[in-house]
Write an enzyme that holds these catalytic residues in place. Structure first.
Site, PDB file in Angstrom:
ATOM      1  N   ARG A  23       0.660  -1.115   0.128  1.00  0.00           N
ATOM      2  CA  ARG A  23      -0.030   0.127  -0.095  1.00  0.00           C
ATOM      3  C   ARG A  23       0.871   1.184  -0.026  1.00  0.00           C
ATOM      4  O   ARG A  23       0.226   2.391   0.186  1.00  0.00           O
ATOM      5  CB  ARG A  23      -0.956   0.067   1.242  1.00  0.00           C
ATOM      6  CG  ARG A  23      -2.031  -1.082   1.180  1.00  0.00           C
ATOM      7  CD  ARG A  23      -3.229  -0.473   1.962  1.00  0.00           C
ATOM      8  NE  ARG A  23      -3.895   0.591   1.836  1.00  0.00           N
ATOM      9  CZ  ARG A  23      -3.706   1.860   2.287  1.00  0.00           C
ATOM     10  NH1 ARG A  23      -2.912   1.765   3.384  1.00  0.00           N
ATOM     11  NH2 ARG A  23      -4.436   2.710   2.094  1.00  0.00           N
ATOM     12  N   THR A 178     -17.777   5.361  17.096  1.00  0.00           N
ATOM     13  CA  THR A 178     -18.609   5.981  17.728  1.00  0.00           C
ATOM     14  C   THR A 178     -19.981   5.059  17.900  1.00  0.00           C
ATOM     15  O   THR A 178     -20.127   4.474  16.920  1.00  0.00           O
ATOM     16  CB  THR A 178     -19.343   7.248  17.186  1.00  0.00           C
ATOM     17  OG1 THR A 178     -17.973   8.197  16.894  1.00  0.00           O
ATOM     18  CG2 THR A 178     -20.192   8.089  18.148  1.00  0.00           C
ATOM     19  N   HIS A 199      -7.637   7.764   5.134  1.00  0.00           N
ATOM     20  CA  HIS A 199      -7.569   6.746   3.934  1.00  0.00           C
ATOM     21  C   HIS A 199      -6.189   6.355   3.612  1.00  0.00           C
ATOM     22  O   HIS A 199      -6.028   5.383   3.012  1.00  0.00           O
ATOM     23  CB  HIS A 199      -8.358   7.464   2.806  1.00  0.00           C
ATOM     24  CG  HIS A 199      -8.928   6.733   1.593  1.00  0.00           C
ATOM     25  ND1 HIS A 199      -8.607   5.250   1.751  1.00  0.00           N
ATOM     26  CD2 HIS A 199      -9.866   6.881   0.851  1.00  0.00           C
ATOM     27  CE1 HIS A 199      -9.321   4.909   0.499  1.00  0.00           C
ATOM     28  NE2 HIS A 199      -9.968   5.746   0.111  1.00  0.00           N
ATOM     29  N   ASP A 203      -8.169   1.277   3.619  1.00  0.00           N
ATOM     30  CA  ASP A 203      -9.336   1.225   2.498  1.00  0.00           C
ATOM     31  C   ASP A 203     -10.816   0.592   2.743  1.00  0.00           C
ATOM     32  O   ASP A 203     -10.645   0.150   3.934  1.00  0.00           O
ATOM     33  CB  ASP A 203      -8.813   0.575   1.291  1.00  0.00           C
ATOM     34  CG  ASP A 203      -7.627   1.152   0.711  1.00  0.00           C
ATOM     35  OD1 ASP A 203      -7.245   2.413   0.692  1.00  0.00           O
ATOM     36  OD2 ASP A 203      -6.404   0.164   0.327  1.00  0.00           O
TER      37      ASP A 203
END
Length: 229
Positions: A23, A178, A199, A203
């Site tokens: 990544r 939350t 991000h 992903d």
């Protein structure tokens, strides 16, 4: 450093090898070219979990925090932070920082507890922290949070279908969770959960996997009664 800060172990981390990291390009794009966070709100089935909590007498909020912490600690993308020169690193372990509500002042305090894979051990420690800090009026009664925490908050008064935080920094890579009020729908008890993350760190696939694994923990609650509280 306060006495309570010293109760947490010194955090350890490792650097991500950008040359071999799959990544690496994604991280650079969402960190530098198009920095952004995103949030996903889902509805989880907590029917079995609520029933198991009633039978064992544990605190539902603490059980939820432990389940979240367990999944977060299984995946590097949710333990990321920026080290020196903004290089991505991964904490060995992250601990939950969570809110407790003061009914008298109608304010909340941010506290934290050391994560332990054994639920009974974690429950005892978290419950002690909650009881000792519940009447505090400071936002951070335990002092500055450790660096290796992720954030959990609860809105037990509200059942929501969407939730979003506007985080005014691109350096916060750890997730923010939350929880909302669970309500009865047909034969199920359903609870909203909002998951927000940078991000650059994760992903949609990673968040989807997190939600699936969390639902599995909520469905199979044998960990709640493995050791009586």
């Amino acid at each position: 450093m306060t006495t309570r800060d010293r109760m947490m172990p010194v955090p350890r981390s490792r650097k991500i090898d950008l040359d071999s990291w799959a990544r690496s390009e994604h991280f650079a794009f969402y960190r530098d070219s198009l920095p952004c966070t995103y949030s996903v709100t889902v509805e989880l089935d907590v029917t079995r979990m609520v029933e198991a909590v009633r039978q064992t007498g544990v605190r539902l909020y603490i059980a939820q925090i432990w389940a979240l912490s367990t999944i977060v600690n299984e995946h590097d993308e949710f333990k990321m932070f920026l080290g020196e020169n903004s290089e991505p690193r991964v904490w060995e372990t992250v601990h939950p920082s969570f809110t407790v509500f003061n009914k008298r002042t109608e304010t909340f305090a941010n506290i934290w507890a050391e994560y332990n894979h054994d639920f009974s051990t974690f429950h005892e420690a978290a419950l002690t922290r909650m009881n000792s800090e519940r009447s505090e009026t400071q936002m951070f009664p335990m002092g500055d949070p450790p660096a290796n925490v992720f954030n959990v908050s609860s809105l037990p008064w509200t059942n929501f279908s969407a939730f979003n935080l506007n985080v005014n920094t691109w350096d916060h890579l750890s997730p923010i969770v939350t929880l909302g009020r669970h309500v009865e729908k047909s034969t199920q008890l359903c609870m909203p959960l909002a998951f927000q993350v940078h991000h650059a760190a994760a992903d949609g696939f990673h968040v989807g996997r997190f939600i699936t694994e969390l639902q599995t923990l909520f469905d199979d609650c044998t960990w709640l009664s493995a050791k009586e509280i």
